[in-house]
Design a protein around this motif. Structure first.
Motif, PDB file in Angstrom:
ATOM      1  N   ALA A 123     -21.949  -4.904  -2.321  1.00 40.41           N
ATOM      2  CA  ALA A 123     -20.655  -5.594  -2.329  1.00 40.41           C
ATOM      3  C   ALA A 123     -19.572  -4.680  -1.762  1.00 40.41           C
ATOM      4  O   ALA A 123     -19.605  -3.469  -1.956  1.00 40.41           O
ATOM      5  N   ASP A 124     -18.622  -5.284  -1.073  1.00 36.66           N
ATOM      6  CA  ASP A 124     -17.546  -4.535  -0.433  1.00 36.66           C
ATOM      7  C   ASP A 124     -16.298  -5.416  -0.441  1.00 36.66           C
ATOM      8  O   ASP A 124     -16.271  -6.455   0.216  1.00 36.66           O
ATOM      9  N   ILE A 125     -15.277  -5.021  -1.204  1.00 41.74           N
ATOM     10  CA  ILE A 125     -14.056  -5.816  -1.317  1.00 41.74           C
ATOM     11  C   ILE A 125     -12.874  -4.941  -0.921  1.00 41.74           C
ATOM     12  O   ILE A 125     -12.711  -3.843  -1.440  1.00 41.74           O
ATOM     13  N   ALA A 126     -12.045  -5.457  -0.024  1.00 44.22           N
ATOM     14  CA  ALA A 126     -10.862  -4.721   0.420  1.00 44.22           C
ATOM     15  C   ALA A 126      -9.609  -5.534   0.113  1.00 44.22           C
ATOM     16  O   ALA A 126      -9.604  -6.757   0.250  1.00 44.22           O
ATOM     17  N   TYR A 127      -8.575  -4.831  -0.311  1.00 44.53           N
ATOM     18  CA  TYR A 127      -7.273  -5.437  -0.581  1.00 44.53           C
ATOM     19  C   TYR A 127      -6.260  -4.776   0.334  1.00 44.53           C
ATOM     20  O   TYR A 127      -6.188  -3.547   0.406  1.00 44.53           O
ATOM     21  N   ASP A 128      -5.474  -5.572   1.040  1.00 44.27           N
ATOM     22  CA  ASP A 128      -4.497  -5.046   1.998  1.00 44.27           C
ATOM     23  C   ASP A 128      -3.363  -4.284   1.327  1.00 44.27           C
ATOM     24  O   ASP A 128      -2.902  -3.275   1.840  1.00 44.27           O
ATOM     25  N   THR A 129      -2.886  -4.815   0.208  1.00 48.06           N
ATOM     26  CA  THR A 129      -1.759  -4.213  -0.499  1.00 48.06           C
ATOM     27  C   THR A 129      -1.986  -4.352  -1.997  1.00 48.06           C
ATOM     28  O   THR A 129      -2.729  -5.233  -2.434  1.00 48.06           O
ATOM     29  N   PRO A 130      -1.344  -3.513  -2.792  1.00 49.68           N
ATOM     30  CA  PRO A 130      -1.469  -3.666  -4.241  1.00 49.68           C
ATOM     31  C   PRO A 130      -0.663  -4.884  -4.698  1.00 49.68           C
ATOM     32  O   PRO A 130       0.324  -5.247  -4.048  1.00 49.68           O
ATOM     33  N   PRO A 131      -1.057  -5.508  -5.792  1.00 47.76           N
ATOM     34  CA  PRO A 131      -0.294  -6.647  -6.284  1.00 47.76           C
ATOM     35  C   PRO A 131       1.113  -6.225  -6.708  1.00 47.76           C
ATOM     36  O   PRO A 131       2.063  -6.982  -6.569  1.00 47.76           O
ATOM     37  N   VAL A 132       1.221  -5.009  -7.218  1.00 49.67           N
ATOM     38  CA  VAL A 132       2.504  -4.439  -7.628  1.00 49.67           C
ATOM     39  C   VAL A 132       2.507  -2.991  -7.130  1.00 49.67           C
ATOM     40  O   VAL A 132       1.653  -2.204  -7.528  1.00 49.67           O
ATOM     41  N   PRO A 133       3.438  -2.626  -6.226  1.00 47.20           N
ATOM     42  CA  PRO A 133       3.462  -1.241  -5.738  1.00 47.20           C
ATOM     43  C   PRO A 133       3.614  -0.246  -6.895  1.00 47.20           C
ATOM     44  O   PRO A 133       4.392  -0.459  -7.817  1.00 47.20           O
ATOM     45  N   GLY A 134       2.830   0.828  -6.829  1.00 49.29           N
ATOM     46  CA  GLY A 134       2.876   1.858  -7.866  1.00 49.29           C
ATOM     47  C   GLY A 134       2.058   1.525  -9.092  1.00 49.29           C
ATOM     48  O   GLY A 134       2.141   2.213 -10.107  1.00 49.29           O
ATOM     49  N   LEU A 135       1.219   0.506  -8.998  1.00 54.84           N
ATOM     50  CA  LEU A 135       0.390   0.089 -10.121  1.00 54.84           C
ATOM     51  C   LEU A 135      -0.523   1.240 -10.549  1.00 54.84           C
ATOM     52  O   LEU A 135      -1.236   1.815  -9.735  1.00 54.84           O
ATOM     53  N   GLU A 136      -0.468   1.592 -11.819  1.00 54.48           N
ATOM     54  CA  GLU A 136      -1.306   2.675 -12.352  1.00 54.48           C
ATOM     55  C   GLU A 136      -2.650   2.111 -12.769  1.00 54.48           C
ATOM     56  O   GLU A 136      -2.719   1.103 -13.475  1.00 54.48           O
ATOM     57  N   GLN A 137      -3.735   2.764 -12.318  1.00 54.50           N
ATOM     58  CA  GLN A 137      -5.090   2.335 -12.666  1.00 54.50           C
ATOM     59  C   GLN A 137      -5.913   3.538 -13.094  1.00 54.50           C
ATOM     60  O   GLN A 137      -5.805   4.612 -12.510  1.00 54.50           O
ATOM     61  N   HIS A 138      -6.744   3.319 -14.103  1.00 53.80           N
ATOM     62  CA  HIS A 138      -7.734   4.289 -14.557  1.00 53.80           C
ATOM     63  C   HIS A 138      -9.057   3.539 -14.498  1.00 53.80           C
ATOM     64  O   HIS A 138      -9.218   2.535 -15.204  1.00 53.80           O
ATOM     65  N   ILE A 139      -9.967   3.984 -13.651  1.00 51.77           N
ATOM     66  CA  ILE A 139     -11.239   3.278 -13.461  1.00 51.77           C
ATOM     67  C   ILE A 139     -12.356   4.153 -13.997  1.00 51.77           C
ATOM     68  O   ILE A 139     -12.623   5.237 -13.478  1.00 51.77           O
ATOM     69  N   TRP A 140     -13.003   3.662 -15.047  1.00 53.05           N
ATOM     70  CA  TRP A 140     -14.073   4.377 -15.736  1.00 53.05           C
ATOM     71  C   TRP A 140     -15.384   3.663 -15.436  1.00 53.05           C
ATOM     72  O   TRP A 140     -15.562   2.506 -15.805  1.00 53.05           O
ATOM     73  N   VAL A 141     -16.290   4.334 -14.751  1.00 50.21           N
ATOM     74  CA  VAL A 141     -17.569   3.725 -14.385  1.00 50.21           C
ATOM     75  C   VAL A 141     -18.519   3.824 -15.578  1.00 50.21           C
ATOM     76  O   VAL A 141     -18.774   4.907 -16.105  1.00 50.21           O
TER      77      VAL A 141
END
Length: 190
Positions: A123-141
């Motif tokens: 799978a490969d998903i690309a997003y052109d822009t963030p939904p909200v600029p400066g959005l903080e994300q922590h991604i835990w696999v």
């Protein structure tokens, strides 16, 4: 989810997308110009004739300055303080192989949310822009591995690893395989 529940959510999503455009006084042409999505596709989305892909929904969220969770929460009823596993909205994008569970949906007065994401191998998903600029994300696999590109930097994140950043530009999630990936995203609005 049951098919009738999915259809109900999709119908409310179509209504909400039409309402968001109307609230801004935009024509379909204006929204097409802002989002890069064709007028005909937008019209079919708003009439509920087609379901949006993750990429299309991501573009619309960026134009409307909402996270995907917030938009989906707007079509759901007010979430309780305790969100049971059975009560967590799940959204599927069969085309991209993306499954999204809103573990802790947006809630009035709270700035954060928790999302579980699953991507099938390849799978490969690309997003052109963030939904909200400066959005903080922590991604835990939690299982597998994923390649995440945020603001031009690519990171390979494996089970147990956590990637954290503020998103200002384009992003991409790619599951190189051979196994699927499951991860938790902790989102904090600026």
């Amino acid at each position: 989810m049951f098919p009738d529940v999915i259809q109900d959510v999709e119908a409310r999503l179509a209504e909400r997308l039409a309402a968001l455009r109307a609230e801004r006084g935009w024509s379909l042409e204006e929204l097409a110009s802002r989002s890069g999505i064709s007028r005909s596709t937008l019209s079919r989305l708003e009439r509920g004739e087609i379901s949006p892909t993750a990429a299309l929904l991501g573009r619309l969220c960026a134009v409307y300055e909402r996270t995907m969770s917030r938009l989906l929460a707007e079509v759901e009823s007010e979430p309780p303080q305790v969100v049971t596993a059975a009560g967590q909205p799940v959204w599927h994008d069969e085309e991209s192989g993306f499954v999204r569970r809103s573990v802790s949906p947006p809630h009035p007065g709270l700035r954060g949310e928790v999302v579980e994401g699953r991507l099938r191998a390849g799978a490969d998903i690309a997003y052109d822009t963030p939904p909200v600029p400066g959005l903080e994300q922590h991604i835990w696999v939690l299982e597998g591995a994923v390649e995440i590109t945020a603001d031009g930097r690519t990171h390979r994140v494996e089970a147990g690893d956590c990637l954290r950043f503020r998103l200002w530009g384009a992003s991409r999630f790619r599951c190189p395989g051979p196994d699927p990936v499951r991860y938790a995203i902790f989102v904090v609005l600026p």
